[in-house]
Design a protein around this motif. Structure first.
Motif, PDB file in Angstrom:
ATOM      1  N   GLN A 426       2.480   2.344  -4.188  1.00 36.78           N
ATOM      2  CA  GLN A 426       1.197   1.972  -4.785  1.00 36.78           C
ATOM      3  C   GLN A 426       0.086   2.811  -4.180  1.00 36.78           C
ATOM      4  N   GLU A 427      -0.877   3.153  -5.026  1.00 32.49           N
ATOM      5  CA  GLU A 427      -2.018   3.920  -4.524  1.00 32.49           C
ATOM      6  C   GLU A 427      -2.950   2.980  -3.762  1.00 32.49           C
ATOM      7  N   HIS A 428      -3.713   3.568  -2.859  1.00 32.12           N
ATOM      8  CA  HIS A 428      -4.644   2.779  -2.066  1.00 32.12           C
ATOM      9  C   HIS A 428      -6.053   3.353  -2.160  1.00 32.12           C
ATOM     10  N   PRO A 429      -6.982   2.643  -2.790  1.00 33.29           N
ATOM     11  CA  PRO A 429      -8.381   3.078  -2.807  1.00 33.29           C
ATOM     12  C   PRO A 429      -9.041   2.694  -1.481  1.00 33.29           C
ATOM     13  N   VAL A 430      -9.260   3.684  -0.625  1.00 37.12           N
ATOM     14  CA  VAL A 430      -9.718   3.409   0.738  1.00 37.12           C
ATOM     15  C   VAL A 430     -11.249   3.411   0.783  1.00 37.12           C
ATOM     16  N   HIS A 482     -11.074  -0.529   4.651  1.00 39.07           N
ATOM     17  CA  HIS A 482      -9.941  -1.243   4.056  1.00 39.07           C
ATOM     18  C   HIS A 482      -9.530  -0.645   2.729  1.00 39.07           C
ATOM     19  N   CYS A 483      -8.360  -1.073   2.263  1.00 36.33           N
ATOM     20  CA  CYS A 483      -7.939  -0.762   0.902  1.00 36.33           C
ATOM     21  C   CYS A 483      -8.732  -1.657  -0.047  1.00 36.33           C
ATOM     22  N   HIS A 484      -9.249  -1.087  -1.151  1.00 33.34           N
ATOM     23  CA  HIS A 484     -10.060  -1.870  -2.087  1.00 33.34           C
ATOM     24  C   HIS A 484      -9.245  -2.354  -3.282  1.00 33.34           C
ATOM     25  N   ASN A 485      -7.916  -2.153  -3.269  1.00 27.23           N
ATOM     26  CA  ASN A 485      -7.071  -2.976  -4.141  1.00 27.23           C
ATOM     27  C   ASN A 485      -7.123  -4.359  -3.489  1.00 27.23           C
ATOM     28  N   LEU A 486      -7.786  -5.316  -4.148  1.00 27.07           N
ATOM     29  CA  LEU A 486      -8.151  -6.556  -3.456  1.00 27.07           C
ATOM     30  C   LEU A 486      -6.931  -7.371  -3.060  1.00 27.07           C
ATOM     31  N   ALA A 487      -5.820  -7.199  -3.788  1.00 22.91           N
ATOM     32  CA  ALA A 487      -4.585  -7.875  -3.396  1.00 22.91           C
ATOM     33  C   ALA A 487      -4.063  -7.300  -2.081  1.00 22.91           C
ATOM     34  N   HIS A 488      -4.281  -6.014  -1.871  1.00 24.77           N
ATOM     35  CA  HIS A 488      -3.879  -5.399  -0.604  1.00 24.77           C
ATOM     36  C   HIS A 488      -4.857  -5.794   0.506  1.00 24.77           C
ATOM     37  N   GLU A 489      -6.149  -5.741   0.173  1.00 25.61           N
ATOM     38  CA  GLU A 489      -7.173  -6.065   1.176  1.00 25.61           C
ATOM     39  C   GLU A 489      -6.962  -7.471   1.747  1.00 25.61           C
ATOM     40  N   SER A 492      -2.927  -7.484   4.211  1.00 31.62           N
ATOM     41  CA  SER A 492      -4.165  -7.637   4.921  1.00 31.62           C
ATOM     42  C   SER A 492      -4.512  -6.256   5.455  1.00 31.62           C
ATOM     43  N   MET A 493      -4.709  -5.344   4.445  1.00 28.48           N
ATOM     44  CA  MET A 493      -4.861  -3.904   4.692  1.00 28.48           C
ATOM     45  C   MET A 493      -6.320  -3.594   5.013  1.00 28.48           C
ATOM     46  N   MET A 494      -6.703  -3.949   6.253  1.00 27.63           N
ATOM     47  CA  MET A 494      -8.090  -3.784   6.663  1.00 27.63           C
ATOM     48  C   MET A 494      -8.083  -3.530   8.168  1.00 27.63           C
TER      49      MET A 494
HETATM   50 CU   LIG Z   1      -3.883  -0.617  -1.125  1.00 29.49          CU
END
Ligand SMILES: [Cu+2]
Length: 500
Positions: A426-430, A482-489, A492-494
């Motif tokens: 999956q891509e990650h909008p950082v 953080h990642c701005h895919n909110l499901a990732h954020e 707990s990608m922060m």
């Molecule tokens: Cu992400």
């Protein structure tokens, strides 16, 4: 009752999971769940069908200040649940700033302070982040700096940044995705004298295009999955909303328009282009005006990214239609909105060959390079992994980087997969709070023209490494990236950094 949609959504999720089956080994079965749920939404009769290009285009209302003095505009916003008719004949309970969806637009001026007093009339704690804004930590919407139900907080925005299309949205710990899906986002347009002097389209010809995707159940409620394992993957929808309206039709004059494209979706990325196959004339990125306009065939916007373009309908016949397309979208999602050219108008705008002076940062100015690894990390419980940065789940008490005030650093974002199927790809909008950055390169290659200006969010594709450069300041304190895919954020990608 606002809790009812969540109960319905849980039922759908569970049935979706059962239909896909969980017998193939936890990791592999889980790998398919996210995509399966998203796809099953569109195919099920419990999801409301919404027809395209039926409803008129609208722009969100502009909020009037409650009061003003020599230095500051003061605004009041109440966060509240409200029933809205987003889809004709259906009632949708939203969580909205002043009960609207999207929230009201705040217009601010560079170097003039804005104070927004938020009252939380919602049943859950919230936090407000001004995305792309340069503000001290106490007004930045830290995930645990919460406004409890019935609480109040004043956010002070110094507006030290150049003109740019910003947006404010919820940032509550672990709950940002559901809160924004329910409606908690709105525009914040920062303007300055450099922009005032340019002959770009203004007034009714300068319009925001806030793009969000949602699914609606047949009772009108958002098909928002509850905060369950499925949220690890995606919060998407079968219906495209522009400024809160499903696939609107926008009756335009045969002249130039400035479109402020904002991807305010939780998870979805878009490749935006015109159905006329004409190029887009891009004038701005997340951080404001480019030094010169660039012509691009399409613009990819990941979650939270913005781009501004000028589209000229002057060559179109009256009655002609031009669609704004999403070339990543399939089915009904391949279009965002329809322009209908309905009248002639005097042309008083231009796209000048020079827009705004843009500072660049040389790599040689960087005092340090930091590497940030975005990947899933396995864990023994279900779901079998969580989203991490440098192998860590977000912990508000753990400091991940300490950056000297006013220093220039190169940050290297690497997206690595786990090798257990599509779930890991999956891509990650950082997104980095406090600063704007320039993209140095993507896997060693120069950035695309549409991301050549100042940015606060960059899409890091599967397996890619993106390097950005930024100057850190002017406010000291603790901020998140953080990642701005909110499901990732949320899971707990922060990470935390401090400026000292
Ligand atoms: Cu992400």
């Amino acid at each position: 009752m606002i809790q009812k949609p969540r109960a319905d959504a849980r039922r759908i999720t569970r049935r979706g999971i059962l239909r896909l089956g969980l017998g193939a080994g936890a990791a592999l079965a889980f790998a398919g769940i996210g995509e399966g749920i998203a796809a099953s939404f569109g195919a099920r009769d419990r999801i409301a069908g919404v027809r395209r290009f039926q409803l008129p285009f609208v722009t969100p209302e502009v909020l009037a200040p409650t009061s003003a003095d020599a230095t500051t505009d003061y605004y009041d916003i109440t966060q509240m649940a409200a029933p809205l008719e987003l889809v004709p004949g259906l009632r949708t309970w939203v969580w909205g700033y002043n009960g609207t969806f999207p929230g009201p637009t705040i217009r601010a001026r560079t170097n003039r302070r804005v104070v927004v007093r938020h009252v939380n009339a919602l049943p859950e704690a919230v936090s407000v982040h001004l995305h792309g804004g340069v503000q001290p930590p106490e007004s930045d919407g830290y995930p645990t700096d919460l406004i409890p139900p019935r609480g109040t907080k004043e956010y002070v925005y110094p507006n030290v940044h150049r003109a740019a299309t910003l947006f404010y949205h919820d940032h509550a710990m672990d709950m940002t995705g559901p809160h924004i899906y329910k409606g908690l986002s709105g525009l914040y347009l920062l303007q300055d004298e450099v922009e005032d002097r340019l002959p770009l389209p203004k007034g009714e010809f300068d319009v925001p295009i806030v793009i969000q995707d949602r699914s609606f159940l047949t009772d009108g409620s958002f098909a928002l999955r509850a905060n369950n394992p499925g949220d690890v993957f995606a919060e998407t929808g079968s219906t495209i909303l522009v400024n809160g309206v499903p696939w609107p039709r926008f009756q335009v004059a045969a002249k130039r328009y400035r479109l402020r494209l904002v991807n305010a979706s939780n998870t979805s990325s878009y490749r935006i282009a015109l159905s006329s196959r004409e190029p887009l004339v891009q004038i701005a990125t997340d951080g404001g005006l480019l030094d010169r306009p660039v012509r691009v065939d399409s613009i990819v916007l990941g979650p939270a990214e913005r781009a501004e373009v000028v589209v000229d309908f002057g060559g179109q016949a009256l009655g002609a239609t031009v669609d704004l397309e999403d070339r990543l979208g399939t089915g009904d999602r391949d279009r965002l909105l329809r322009f209908e050219v309905v009248r002639r108008a005097e042309e008083d705008s231009q796209v000048p060959s020079v827009l705004a002076p843009t500072e660049r940062l040389a790599e040689s100015a960087a005092g340090a390079t930091r590497s940030w690894l975005f990947r899933p990390t396995p864990r023994p419980t279900f779901p079998p992994f969580t989203w991490t940065i440098n192998g860590r789940s977000f912990d508000p008490s753990v400091l991940d980087a300490e950056v000297p005030m006013d220093s220039v650093e190169i940050w290297r974002f690497e997206n690595r997969t786990l090798g257990i199927g599509p779930v890991a790809a999956q891509e990650h909008p950082v997104h980095v709070h406090l600063v704007n950055f320039l993209v140095l390169d993507r896997d060693g290659r120069p950035p695309a023209p549409y991301e050549s200006g100042w940015k606060d969010t960059v899409l890091v594709g599967v397996g890619e490494t993106v390097r950005v450069i930024a100057r850190f300041g002017p406010f000291p304190g603790k901020f998140v990236m953080h990642c701005h895919n909110l499901a990732h954020e949320d899971h707990s990608m922060m990470a935390n950094f401090t400026v000292v």
